[in-house]
Scaffold this active site. Structure first.
Site, PDB file in Angstrom:
ATOM      1  CE  LYS A  22      -3.690  -0.469   2.225  1.00  0.00           C
ATOM      2  NZ  LYS A  22      -4.624  -0.744   3.334  1.00  0.00           N
ATOM      3  NE  ARG A  91      -6.841   2.360   4.444  1.00  0.00           N
ATOM      4  CZ  ARG A  91      -7.240   2.326   3.164  1.00  0.00           C
ATOM      5  NH1 ARG A  91      -6.883   3.301   2.336  1.00  0.00           N
ATOM      6  NH2 ARG A  91      -7.965   1.330   2.713  1.00  0.00           N
ATOM      7  N   GLY A 100      -8.453  -7.105   4.357  1.00  0.00           N
ATOM      8  CA  GLY A 100      -9.284  -7.181   5.545  1.00  0.00           C
ATOM      9  C   GLY A 100      -8.694  -7.952   6.703  1.00  0.00           C
ATOM     10  CG  MET A 102      -2.912  -7.415   9.196  1.00  0.00           C
ATOM     11  SD  MET A 102      -1.197  -7.085   8.796  1.00  0.00           S
ATOM     12  CE  MET A 102      -1.299  -6.646   7.066  1.00  0.00           C
ATOM     13  NE  ARG A 333      -5.826  -4.561  -3.122  1.00  0.00           N
ATOM     14  CZ  ARG A 333      -6.404  -4.689  -1.938  1.00  0.00           C
ATOM     15  NH1 ARG A 333      -5.685  -4.569  -0.848  1.00  0.00           N
ATOM     16  NH2 ARG A 333      -7.692  -4.929  -1.827  1.00  0.00           N
ATOM     17  CG  HIS A 449     -14.227  -9.725   3.847  1.00  0.00           C
ATOM     18  ND1 HIS A 449     -14.636 -11.019   4.144  1.00  0.00           N
ATOM     19  CD2 HIS A 449     -12.964  -9.622   4.319  1.00  0.00           C
ATOM     20  CE1 HIS A 449     -13.672 -11.654   4.775  1.00  0.00           C
ATOM     21  NE2 HIS A 449     -12.638 -10.834   4.906  1.00  0.00           N
ATOM     22  CB  SER A 764      13.173 -42.309  -9.525  1.00  0.00           C
ATOM     23  OG  SER A 764      11.913 -41.683  -9.427  1.00  0.00           O
ATOM     24  CB  CYS A 832       8.487 -40.917  -8.893  1.00  0.00           C
ATOM     25  SG  CYS A 832       9.337 -41.973  -7.706  1.00  0.00           S
ATOM     26  CE1 TYR A 852      11.242 -39.192 -13.546  1.00  0.00           C
ATOM     27  CE2 TYR A 852      13.375 -39.321 -14.669  1.00  0.00           C
ATOM     28  CZ  TYR A 852      12.429 -39.853 -13.799  1.00  0.00           C
ATOM     29  OH  TYR A 852      12.673 -41.047 -13.176  1.00  0.00           O
TER      30      TYR A 852
END
Length: 880
Positions: A22, A91, A100, A102, A333, A449, A764, A832, A852
């Site tokens: 912000k 803020r 919303g 904080m 933002r 919200h 693997s 894997c 992979y």
């Protein structure tokens, strides 16, 4: 002395780590010459000091006072000045948007004296002044002093007595101020603080503390935001949207965050302030209505929105206030969006030339793609449509209606699907929103919200369904026509259309799944965007993507989804069902001849399975893991079998007696660390030879087969050498070429990978077992037992079974990869475990240099996208 406070004129959008999102963006808009109320930002460093040391850093109050004095000089008024007060807002503003979660306090500087000055300042508008004062006490009491917000809400509802907010007059708000001050006195034992400077400093500390509020912690955990970032605090001179009908407050998006479509999108509320739009206290007007109400302001807003989108090269989320016909920008933002919107917007911006396709790929995520693959409603022809709201966040959600966050969590923990129904949500509802399949509210707009948070989480949401009369006390809602929906009744909500249905609506595959299956509509805008992104990601990725598949059906789907082979075929799944009988015979065999007969009966069945698998993969590599689990898993339960034998007495079946003896003989205190994997192949002669021969014969039957034989649970190179030599002999006899390698799933194997690579042609990484053994966790036992507590305490940011533990397990993987390549430079490296489909883990695999990843068929598109993103992110960091 560190610098803890920055004027809006001193920062820019690249200082988010220091100024929060912000503060950095307020500074950026100030630099662009946009109408931003003057103010300053207290840094995240100050917050981290406060949270660590329990006090503000030395010198912060003096530095804040200097900036406040400079602000007062610029505005020509002092904070809380009796006859002409400067008022400020305090803020929060973390690096990553946490809508919303904080705290915010508006109108700081008002007291019993300055409220009259504010009325004079606003041309005698007493209503506005007293409304602003009651808002300060209400927000300050709840946020800073920890008073139950419902006490203030109940007092307001009692005062309204059925009237709308706009029907209240100055005298009403003046009485409400006295009521609120009484609540503060009763709850805290002190009067509401009248000193404006004390108000401001207390509010700053409250914002810092709110970083560790339960809802903020829960949100960070959900969004995987690091817990040690802290929040900045923005002190901004107040502008007022509650001065009359020529004033108001609004939220706007430069594109539709629900669909990604271009056009005017947002909500506006006349004669309202601050959080009124997102809080859903009144249903809003569409942004187009602002053009009718105040065209000059509307035109200026459109121009600013275009400026911001071109400057940020992305969808922008904007908060603004109109004060007596003057437009002020309070925040911008990069806006949260649904998964579908993310893909559409990324491709749109690339086609417009604002970003490259490389950047477009990095702007979408595998998690978003997974959301698009969830089912959608098949149609509503036979369903009873009972209401319609705003299509705030798309998707199809079916579940039992619940009317509190606590109930949503309770039922979800039992495995039930729920829809959270509220008049409007607030940050305290976060846990219920996470637990629910979807969210339905009777109030609020697309920027409320509920809508903003649901979109960020990928949850289906319908907002502002005005026909609903929601009673949280009675746990029910009613709609015109006498329909009453009680808690526990099943409802269905469509976040794409805003429709609400009574009962369960059937669902079908999404159009994105149909696209991957090869049957989707390529003219569909979303499908076209997904296709464009996927083709570019495939062109950029280095990692191959394979599938974990144990049968021909899974292999076929995996190939349609883009798999480049099979990274894990678990042969134990081929011994289930009717074939368990043959495994029992193998275990019960008492002579070599009996064992050979049992193995010979199993071999053609295995061979047939492998033939089907090789045919489906048509020349792609297929990694087959030899039998891994303990033998007891193929035998009856010891207790059940004991009871059966005991009840039979002297008439007990001889086979049951032999089975019971075998079960007792094979019983292990910890079977996952016992006789399994490579140990089975060494202890039971012929078992692995049978499997290798079945693989070889199947490979001979299917031209172009690329078989890879994987030996599980190896901890010492000598284990692997014994099995490898036997396998090599069979392959040579049958004239089949195949790689022989191992699964790295034991910490010792990772630590001695250099030795093991002398006998292995590929590694693997079986990260499921490697995680269990490295942490000392039994996954089947601990996740339900204490993982939730570990997450609460911050021991985990995320479960190590969900996302690879880079510091521990990841270090073993890196070590094994490095030592394996040092011994055998051409060794193939893959993963894997289930982490192969986790986005963050895939990035780790790319960074570590694996060849992979392998995952379940449904996760293959996610892995393909994330492999492309990983390559682009790494290339970008290298150039920087």
């Amino acid at each position: 002395m560190p610098k803890y406070v920055y004027d809006f004129t001193e920062g820019n959008k690249d200082l988010k780590d220091l100024l929060g999102g912000k503060g950095a963006n307020l500074a950026e808009m100030t630099n662009l010459g946009l109408p931003v109320p003057p103010g300053f930002t207290i840094t995240t460093e100050a917050c981290r000091h406060f949270l660590t040391e329990g006090r503000l850093p030395e010198g912060l109050e003096e530095e804040t006072s200097r900036h406040l004095s400079a602000l007062e000089a610029k505005m020509g008024r002092r904070l809380g000045q009796a006859d002409d007060p400067l008022l400020v807002s305090v803020r929060s503003g973390a690096k990553f948007s946490m809508p919303g979660m904080m705290e915010t306090v508006l109108n700081i500087g008002l007291n019993d004296e300055s409220v009259h000055g504010l009325a004079k300042q606003s041309s005698g508008n007493e209503r506005f002044a007293w409304d602003s004062y009651r808002r300060l006490i209400q927000m300050f009491g709840k946020t800073v002093q920890g008073i139950d917000g419902e006490l203030f809400d109940d007092a307001l509802e009692e005062l309204k007595a059925g009237r709308d907010d706009l029907d209240l007059e100055a005298a009403d708000f003046q009485r409400l101020v006295e009521t609120y001050k009484g609540i503060v006195r009763d709850q805290t034992g002190e009067d509401f603080p009248a000193d404006p400077h004390r108000q401001m400093h207390m509010a700053v500390e409250a914002v810092f503390r709110s970083w560790n509020a339960p809802r903020a912690i829960l949100y960070r955990r959900q969004e995987r935001i690091p817990a040690d970032l802290g929040t900045a605090v923005n002190v901004c001179s107040m502008v007022f949207g509650n001065c009359g009908m020529d004033s108001g407050t609004g939220v706007a998006f430069t594109r539709d965050p629900g669909t990604g479509h271009q056009g005017v999108y947002g909500d506006y509320l006349q004669n309202a302030q601050g959080e009124d739009v997102v809080a859903g206290i009144r249903n809003t007007l569409s942004l187009q209505e602002l053009e009718r109400i105040d065209k000059p302001v509307y035109d200026e807003l459109m121009q600013i929105m275009a400026t911001l989108e071109n400057h940020y090269r992305d969808l922008c989320d904007i908060e603004f206030t109109v004060e007596r016909g003057k437009l002020w920008m309070l925040q911008t933002r990069v806006g949260k969006r649904t998964a579908g919107a993310a893909f559409r917007i990324a491709v749109q911006l690339a086609e417009q030339g604002l970003i490259s396709m490389d950047e477009a790929v990095t702007r979408v995520t595998g998690d978003q793609l997974a959301q698009l693959m969830f089912p959608r409603f098949a149609g509503d022809a036979d369903a009873k449509k009972i209401a319609k709201g705003m299509n705030a966040s798309p998707g199809a959600a079916v579940g039992k209606a619940v009317f509190s966050s606590e109930r949503a969590v309770e039922l979800a923990d039992r495995g039930e699907n729920v829809i959270l129904v509220r008049r409007e949500t607030n940050p305290d509802d976060l846990a219920g929103m996470i637990a629910a399949q979807g969210v339905l509210t009777s109030r609020g707009g697309k920027t409320s919200h509920a809508a903003v948070v649901a979109r960020g989480m990928g949850k289906t949401c319908v907002c502002g369904a005005e026909e609903l009369e929601v009673s949280t006390q009675d746990r029910s809602f009613t709609v015109p026509g006498g329909v009453v929906v009680n808690e526990g009744d099943v409802i269905s909500i469509d976040g794409s259309t805003g429709a609400v249905y009574l009962g369960e609506v059937p669902v079908v595959d999404s159009q994105v799944v149909e696209y991957f299956e090869g049957s989707g509509d390529h003219e569909d805008e979303l499908v076209r965007a997904v296709d464009r992104v996927m083709r570019h990601a495939d062109g950029m990725r280095r990692l191959e993507v394979r599938a974990n598949a144990d049968n021909a059906e899974d292999a076929a789907r995996a190939r349609r989804f883009g798999a480049q082979g099979i990274g894990l075929c678990r042969t134990e799944h081929m011994f289930l069902g009717d074939r368990r009988q043959l495994v029992e015979e193998l275990i019960l065999a008492e002579t070599d001849a009996e064992r050979a007969r049992a193995l010979e009966a199993l071999r053609p069945l295995q061979q047939g399975d492998f033939v089907e698998l090789f045919r489906e993969m048509k020349g792609l590599p297929v990694t087959i893991r030899l039998l891994d689990p303990p033998l007891h898993e193929f035998l009856p339960d010891c207790t059940d079998l004991s009871v059966k034998v005991a009840l039979a007495g002297d008439r007990a079946d001889e086979k049951d007696l032999k089975l019971l003896a075998a079960v007792k003989r094979l019983h292990e205190q910890n079977p996952m660390l016992g006789l399994r994997g490579v140990r089975l192949g060494l202890v039971i002669p012929g078992l692995f030879a049978m499997q290798v021969r079945a693989i070889a014969e199947a490979a001979r039957a299917v031209e172009g087969t690329r078989a890879e034989i994987m030996i599980p649970l190896v901890a010492a190179v000598q284990e692997l050498e014994n099995v490898r030599d036997e396998a090599r002999a069979i392959l040579a006899e049958t004239g089949v070429e195949a790689l022989v390698g191992t699964m790295i799933e034991v910490p010792r194997a990772a630590l001695t990978a250099g030795q093991i690579a002398e006998a292995a042609e590929f590694f693997s990484f079986g990260t499921n077992d490697l995680t269990q053994m490295t942490w000392g966790f039994s996954r089947d036992d601990v996740e339900a037992a204490f993982f939730s507590r570990y997450l609460e305490l911050g021991v985990f940011g995320v479960s190590p079974f969900e996302s690879l533990d880079r510091d521990g397990v990841g270090r073993l993987v890196r070590l094994a990869a490095e030592e394996g390549r040092r011994t055998r430079p051409d060794i193939k490296l893959g993963i894997c475990g289930e982490h192969g489909g986790d986005p963050d883990s895939i990035h780790f695999c790319h960074e570590t240099g694996l060849d992979y990843v392998s995952c379940s068929p449904f996760r293959i598109p996610v892995a393909r996208l994330e492999a492309g993103r990983a390559a682009l992110v790494c290339a970008d960091s290298d150039t920087r």
